[in-house]
Design a protein around this motif. Sequence first.
Motif, PDB file in Angstrom:
ATOM      1  N   SER A   1       0.822  -1.203   0.000  1.00  0.00           N
ATOM      2  CA  SER A   1       0.000   0.000   0.000  1.00  0.00           C
ATOM      3  C   SER A   1       0.863   1.263   0.000  1.00  0.00           C
ATOM      4  CB  SER A   1      -0.953   0.007   1.188  1.00  0.00           C
ATOM      5  OG  SER A   1      -0.240  -0.081   2.396  1.00  0.00           O
ATOM      6  N   SER A   2       1.958   1.279   0.745  1.00  0.00           N
ATOM      7  CA  SER A   2       2.839   2.443   0.768  1.00  0.00           C
ATOM      8  C   SER A   2       3.442   2.674  -0.613  1.00  0.00           C
ATOM      9  CB  SER A   2       3.965   2.253   1.787  1.00  0.00           C
ATOM     10  OG  SER A   2       3.445   2.101   3.075  1.00  0.00           O
ATOM     11  N   TYR A   3       3.899   1.610  -1.248  1.00  0.00           N
ATOM     12  CA  TYR A   3       4.494   1.730  -2.581  1.00  0.00           C
ATOM     13  C   TYR A   3       3.475   2.246  -3.589  1.00  0.00           C
ATOM     14  CZ  TYR A   3       6.502   0.530  -7.056  1.00  0.00           C
ATOM     15  OH  TYR A   3       6.954   0.593  -8.352  1.00  0.00           O
ATOM     16  N   GLN A   4       2.252   1.725  -3.530  1.00  0.00           N
ATOM     17  CA  GLN A   4       1.207   2.160  -4.463  1.00  0.00           C
ATOM     18  C   GLN A   4       0.904   3.642  -4.288  1.00  0.00           C
ATOM     19  OE1 GLN A   4      -2.025  -0.513  -3.651  1.00  0.00           O
ATOM     20  NE2 GLN A   4      -1.495  -1.816  -5.389  1.00  0.00           N
ATOM     21  N   LEU A   5       0.832   4.129  -3.050  1.00  0.00           N
ATOM     22  CA  LEU A   5       0.555   5.549  -2.830  1.00  0.00           C
ATOM     23  C   LEU A   5       1.686   6.421  -3.356  1.00  0.00           C
ATOM     24  CD1 LEU A   5      -1.119   5.604   0.681  1.00  0.00           C
ATOM     25  CD2 LEU A   5      -2.106   6.366  -1.474  1.00  0.00           C
ATOM     26  N   ILE A   6       2.920   6.027  -3.109  1.00  0.00           N
ATOM     27  CA  ILE A   6       4.053   6.797  -3.614  1.00  0.00           C
ATOM     28  C   ILE A   6       4.013   6.836  -5.137  1.00  0.00           C
ATOM     29  CG2 ILE A   6       6.572   6.805  -3.837  1.00  0.00           C
ATOM     30  CD1 ILE A   6       6.634   5.656  -0.950  1.00  0.00           C
ATOM     31  N   ARG A   7       3.663   5.722  -5.747  1.00  0.00           N
ATOM     32  CA  ARG A   7       3.634   5.622  -7.208  1.00  0.00           C
ATOM     33  C   ARG A   7       2.450   6.376  -7.822  1.00  0.00           C
ATOM     34  NH1 ARG A   7       2.188   0.016  -8.727  1.00  0.00           N
ATOM     35  NH2 ARG A   7       0.143   0.924  -8.475  1.00  0.00           N
ATOM     36  N   ASP A   8       1.258   6.300  -7.191  1.00  0.00           N
ATOM     37  CA  ASP A   8       0.037   6.787  -7.825  1.00  0.00           C
ATOM     38  C   ASP A   8      -0.402   8.193  -7.420  1.00  0.00           C
ATOM     39  OD1 ASP A   8      -0.046   4.323  -9.049  1.00  0.00           O
ATOM     40  OD2 ASP A   8      -1.563   3.495  -7.696  1.00  0.00           O
ATOM     41  N   ALA A   9       0.074   8.684  -6.303  1.00  0.00           N
ATOM     42  CA  ALA A   9      -0.341  10.018  -5.844  1.00  0.00           C
ATOM     43  C   ALA A   9       0.201  11.101  -6.775  1.00  0.00           C
ATOM     44  CB  ALA A   9       0.143  10.269  -4.423  1.00  0.00           C
TER      45      ALA A   9
ATOM     46  N   CYS B   1       0.827  14.120  -5.776  1.00  0.00           N
ATOM     47  CA  CYS B   1       1.542  15.080  -4.951  1.00  0.00           C
ATOM     48  C   CYS B   1       2.605  14.324  -4.158  1.00  0.00           C
ATOM     49  CB  CYS B   1       0.574  15.824  -4.017  1.00  0.00           C
ATOM     50  SG  CYS B   1      -0.127  14.769  -2.724  1.00  0.00           S
ATOM     51  N   PRO B   2       3.508  15.030  -3.499  1.00  0.00           N
ATOM     52  CA  PRO B   2       4.480  14.337  -2.664  1.00  0.00           C
ATOM     53  C   PRO B   2       3.789  13.546  -1.541  1.00  0.00           C
ATOM     54  CG  PRO B   2       5.139  16.611  -3.004  1.00  0.00           C
ATOM     55  CD  PRO B   2       3.743  16.480  -3.545  1.00  0.00           C
ATOM     56  N   VAL B   3       4.397  12.434  -1.159  1.00  0.00           N
ATOM     57  CA  VAL B   3       3.867  11.579  -0.105  1.00  0.00           C
ATOM     58  C   VAL B   3       4.899  11.486   1.012  1.00  0.00           C
ATOM     59  CG1 VAL B   3       3.071   9.246   0.491  1.00  0.00           C
ATOM     60  CG2 VAL B   3       2.540  10.205  -1.745  1.00  0.00           C
ATOM     61  N   MET B   4       4.448  11.756   2.250  1.00  0.00           N
ATOM     62  CA  MET B   4       5.323  11.632   3.418  1.00  0.00           C
ATOM     63  C   MET B   4       4.837  10.435   4.224  1.00  0.00           C
ATOM     64  SD  MET B   4       5.872  14.162   6.676  1.00  0.00           S
ATOM     65  CE  MET B   4       6.694  15.455   5.773  1.00  0.00           C
ATOM     66  N   LEU B   5       5.739   9.459   4.442  1.00  0.00           N
ATOM     67  CA  LEU B   5       5.422   8.307   5.260  1.00  0.00           C
ATOM     68  C   LEU B   5       5.922   8.572   6.677  1.00  0.00           C
ATOM     69  CD1 LEU B   5       6.455   5.457   2.833  1.00  0.00           C
ATOM     70  CD2 LEU B   5       4.191   6.419   3.195  1.00  0.00           C
ATOM     71  N   VAL B   6       5.019   8.481   7.653  1.00  0.00           N
ATOM     72  CA  VAL B   6       5.341   8.777   9.043  1.00  0.00           C
ATOM     73  C   VAL B   6       5.191   7.492   9.850  1.00  0.00           C
ATOM     74  CG1 VAL B   6       4.720  10.158  11.055  1.00  0.00           C
ATOM     75  CG2 VAL B   6       4.495  11.126   8.764  1.00  0.00           C
ATOM     76  N   PRO B   7       6.231   7.116  10.607  1.00  0.00           N
ATOM     77  CA  PRO B   7       6.121   5.880  11.402  1.00  0.00           C
ATOM     78  C   PRO B   7       5.133   6.048  12.539  1.00  0.00           C
ATOM     79  CG  PRO B   7       8.222   6.962  11.809  1.00  0.00           C
ATOM     80  CD  PRO B   7       7.508   7.739  10.745  1.00  0.00           C
TER      81      PRO B   7
END
Length: 59
Positions: free
Chosen positions: A43-51, A53-59
């Motif tokens: 899911s994280s990879y898909q959001l980075i690929r498909d969004a 706008c920039p995507v920030m992943l927060v732990p």
Amino acid sequence: MVTVEILTGDPVSALAEATGHSGLLVVGAPLREAPAAVLSEQSSYQLIRDATCPVMLVP
């Protein structure tokens, strides 16, 4: 300005589509042993690929 919107359907697809007018998408992501583990999550990879706008992943 903060916009609140209720999305339905597949979470990854709905979030990616909702980024059309966004400046940044902030998403919580499990941080296991290394940052590479986050990117291996589908899911994280898909959001980075498909969004759109920039995507920030927060732990």
